[in-house]
Design a protein around this motif. Structure first.
Motif, PDB file in Angstrom:
ATOM      1  N   TRP A 261       0.825  -1.207   0.000  1.00  0.00           N
ATOM      2  CA  TRP A 261       0.000   0.000   0.000  1.00  0.00           C
ATOM      3  C   TRP A 261       0.860   1.258   0.000  1.00  0.00           C
ATOM      4  N   LEU A 262       1.982   1.232   0.722  1.00  0.00           N
ATOM      5  CA  LEU A 262       2.893   2.380   0.675  1.00  0.00           C
ATOM      6  C   LEU A 262       3.470   2.557  -0.730  1.00  0.00           C
ATOM      7  N   LEU A 263       3.867   1.444  -1.330  1.00  0.00           N
ATOM      8  CA  LEU A 263       4.394   1.518  -2.695  1.00  0.00           C
ATOM      9  C   LEU A 263       3.313   1.957  -3.676  1.00  0.00           C
ATOM     10  N   THR A 426       6.925  12.819  -0.575  1.00  0.00           N
ATOM     11  CA  THR A 426       7.790  12.944   0.605  1.00  0.00           C
ATOM     12  C   THR A 426       7.127  12.352   1.837  1.00  0.00           C
ATOM     13  N   LEU A 427       5.819  12.551   1.967  1.00  0.00           N
ATOM     14  CA  LEU A 427       5.086  12.014   3.118  1.00  0.00           C
ATOM     15  C   LEU A 427       5.172  10.489   3.158  1.00  0.00           C
ATOM     16  N   ILE A 428       4.904   9.846   2.040  1.00  0.00           N
ATOM     17  CA  ILE A 428       4.919   8.382   2.008  1.00  0.00           C
ATOM     18  C   ILE A 428       6.335   7.861   2.204  1.00  0.00           C
ATOM     19  N   THR A 429       7.316   8.504   1.577  1.00  0.00           N
ATOM     20  CA  THR A 429       8.708   8.070   1.732  1.00  0.00           C
ATOM     21  C   THR A 429       9.157   8.177   3.187  1.00  0.00           C
ATOM     22  N   THR A 430       8.839   9.308   3.825  1.00  0.00           N
ATOM     23  CA  THR A 430       9.227   9.494   5.231  1.00  0.00           C
ATOM     24  C   THR A 430       8.520   8.481   6.117  1.00  0.00           C
ATOM     25  N   THR A 431       7.223   8.264   5.887  1.00  0.00           N
ATOM     26  CA  THR A 431       6.464   7.291   6.678  1.00  0.00           C
ATOM     27  C   THR A 431       7.093   5.906   6.570  1.00  0.00           C
TER      28      THR A 431
END
Length: 587
Positions: A261-263, A426-431
């Motif tokens: 889901w993040l990807l 950036t939000l998803i990468t940082t999470t």
């Protein structure tokens, strides 16, 4: 109708050939999410096969009964079960003692089962090395032997009795190490441990004063009927043993499904960024198609067909990558026979992965495609951007800003949707990175009573996390490069105008870098607590937090990486002669 379809196909093939780099990036972004989902869904299907193969090879029982009582009381309790309705065959009862085995200086809980030299009809452990039990020695379950570093010919100590290791074997009658079901006699609290077989004549000596427990293996006329049995501390079905073995892959499956889901979010942001760049490059073609009579439906069909084809290709590539990677990632337990062979994926996996890939492709492209299709011919040929909304306080504030910062703010005001994509990426990468950091800093205590051994479940989870980290970093890097490329492509004329009004190349380049960095800051700020929340929501047990300095270093590292990726192409674009840029602008 056929003429329009032919035109759509010809334009589709022409775009795919002319824009190969963007096509490859689109394919890579969607494939990464599809492959991770395929891995997560395939994990359960593939992980169950070695146990089924072991059960067939060892004549595994359908039900295993181990009464809480000991001694003669246990034998009396088991006597009537051999003739119960639906039972066609049995083996045992076999004596069992819950003792401690020491090997190479490591002590661990060991379930000692007394067996006969002669084979039985149900539960015939398959010897993988050496020979079967005989007086004076032991046979160790293979996964347990691997964990302790035991080899055939070694000497082990069971509660003060030195015994020679005659061999290693596997069985389907108990879960593989570390879930062999060790417990104190009469207790319902089960602890981790491994399985060891000895000759029946030796077990009383090894147990000493400890009362013997007993276990009985039953074969049913209908193996599926075992699901009607009540599973508890005294009775275990073959399905429950399969579930216990499946625990070894639970962490890896959770990591892959959450990671998919993040990807997917990263892929959605990346595809949207690539599509934005393609739409910018194709805007004049949209105007030309409208000028020669193409309607909005035709324009939308031309664009959507291209992305649907890429989505289907990415789904196929993701299924293939996920399914053929799964056997390497899973690595069947040493306590089972057989291998995890790559076979055609299940229909539900194919549907889920295809739906995910098409959803990403359509969701990321539908809005810009429909907007391009609805754009007027004059506006499309003029390639006009979204004019910034002017407010008095904004004008006053802009006068106070340095030139580079003012240029960056204005670029984002012209393309607000692209700035939001940078924030999402950036939000998803940082999470994801914070979540991975928390998982990797977690201290896992895994002992078998007296010593700490390698946790096979954690090892598989670490492999999945490592794979996920690599894919996330690659996809985030692709997104950052695409975002920079789109910004440079779209900001050529505004930067040229700014330089014509007096801005230096350095100020223009820094302004473009600032345009990427400003929307990334809120993504990093929100991503830090989001990553912590994600791990806390899916974790079982105590959550361990990394040091604050590590979180700060992660945040600064992400921002520095964005600045570095943007600086070079921004400065290169800013040094292009102003006259060349303005002359190349559409009339």
């Amino acid at each position: 109708m056929s003429g329009r379809l032919l035109l759509v196909c010809r334009l589709l093939m022409r775009d795919l050939r002319r824009r190969r780099t963007e096509t490859v990036l689109l394919l890579a972004a969607i494939t990464a999410a599809a492959a991770t989902l395929a891995l997560g869904l395939a994990l359960n299907e593939l992980a169950d096969r070695p146990y089924q193969q072991t059960r067939t090879a060892t004549a595994g029982p359908d039900v295993i009964v181990t009464p809480r009582a000991t001694g003669q009381a246990a034998l009396d309790e088991l006597a009537s079960l051999t003739t119960a309705a639906g039972v066609t065959d049995h083996s045992g009862p076999f004596p069992v003692a819950y003792l401690t085995m020491t090997a190479h200086g490591k002590s661990a809980h060991a379930v000692i089962e007394g067996r006969d030299t002669a084979p039985v009809s149900i539960d015939r452990p398959a010897v993988t090395d050496g020979t079967w039990v005989r007086p004076g020695g032991v046979v160790v379950e293979r996964a347990f032997a691997d964990a302790l570093g035991i080899r055939t010919g070694d000497t082990v100590n069971i509660d003060g009795h030195p015994l020679r290791v005659f061999g290693t074997a596997v069985t389907a009658a108990r879960a593989t190490y570390p879930y062999a079901g060790w417990h104190y006699p009469g207790s319902i609290l089960v602890e981790r441990g491994g399985l060891v077989w000895v000759d029946r004549s030796d077990i009383a000596t090894l147990a000493g004063s400890q009362p013997l427990s007993y276990t009985l293996n039953l074969k049913l006329a209908d193996p599926a009927a075992s699901t009607t049995y009540t599973v508890g501390d005294q009775l275990t079905t073959w399905q429950e043993i399969g579930n216990l073995n499946g625990r070894l892959y639970r962490d890896a499956r959770t990591a892959l499904l959450v990671g998919s889901w993040l990807l997917s979010g990263l892929a959605l942001a990346g595809v949207a960024g690539i599509v934005a760049g393609r739409i910018i490059g194709q805007r004049r073609r949209v105007g030309l198609l409208k000028a020669v009579g193409a309607g909005p439906a035709m324009i939308a069909a031309v664009h959507l067909a291209e992305y649907l084809v890429i989505g289907l290709a990415a789904a196929a590539a993701g299924l293939a990558a996920g399914w053929f990677t799964a056997p390497v990632l899973i690595g069947p337990s040493a306590g089972l026979i057989g291998s995890v062979n790559a076979q055609p994926p299940a229909l539900r996996t194919v549907i889920a992965v295809t739906a995910l890939a098409l959803t990403i492709a359509v969701a990321a492209t539908l809005v810009p495609v429909l907007r391009a299709a609805a754009t007027s011919t004059v506006h499309a040929l003029a390639d006009a951007a979204t004019p910034p909304r002017r407010r008095r306080w904004r004008i006053w504030l802009s006068r106070q800003l340095p030139t580079a910062l003012l240029i960056g703010v204005r670029i984002n005001a012209r393309r607000p949707r692209r700035a939001r994509l940078v924030t999402v990426n950036t939000l998803i990468t940082t999470t994801a990175l914070v979540a991975i950091l928390m998982v990797n800093t977690r201290v896992v205590h895994f002992d078998l009573g007296y010593t700490e051994l390698a946790n096979p479940r954690w090892e598989r989870g670490e492999r999945a996390t490592l794979l996920l980290t690599a894919m996330l970093c690659v996809l985030a890097l692709i997104n950052a490069v695409v975002s920079t490329w789109t910004a440079v492509l779209d900001a050529r004329q505004p930067l040229a105008v700014a330089r014509a009004l007096g801005a230096t190349p350095a100020q223009a380049g820094v302004g473009l870098a600032v345009a990427q960095l400003l929307p990334a800051i809120p993504g990093v700020v929100v991503g830090l607590p989001a990553g912590i929340w994600l791990v806390a929501s899916v974790s079982i047990g105590e959550v361990q937090y990394p040091p604050g300095s590590w979180l700060l270093a992660t945040a600064l590292g992400i921002l520095l990486a964005i600045a570095a990726l943007t600086a070079l192409p921004a400065l290169a674009a800013a040094r292009r002669p102003v006259t060349d840029t303005l002359q190349s602008a559409p009339a």
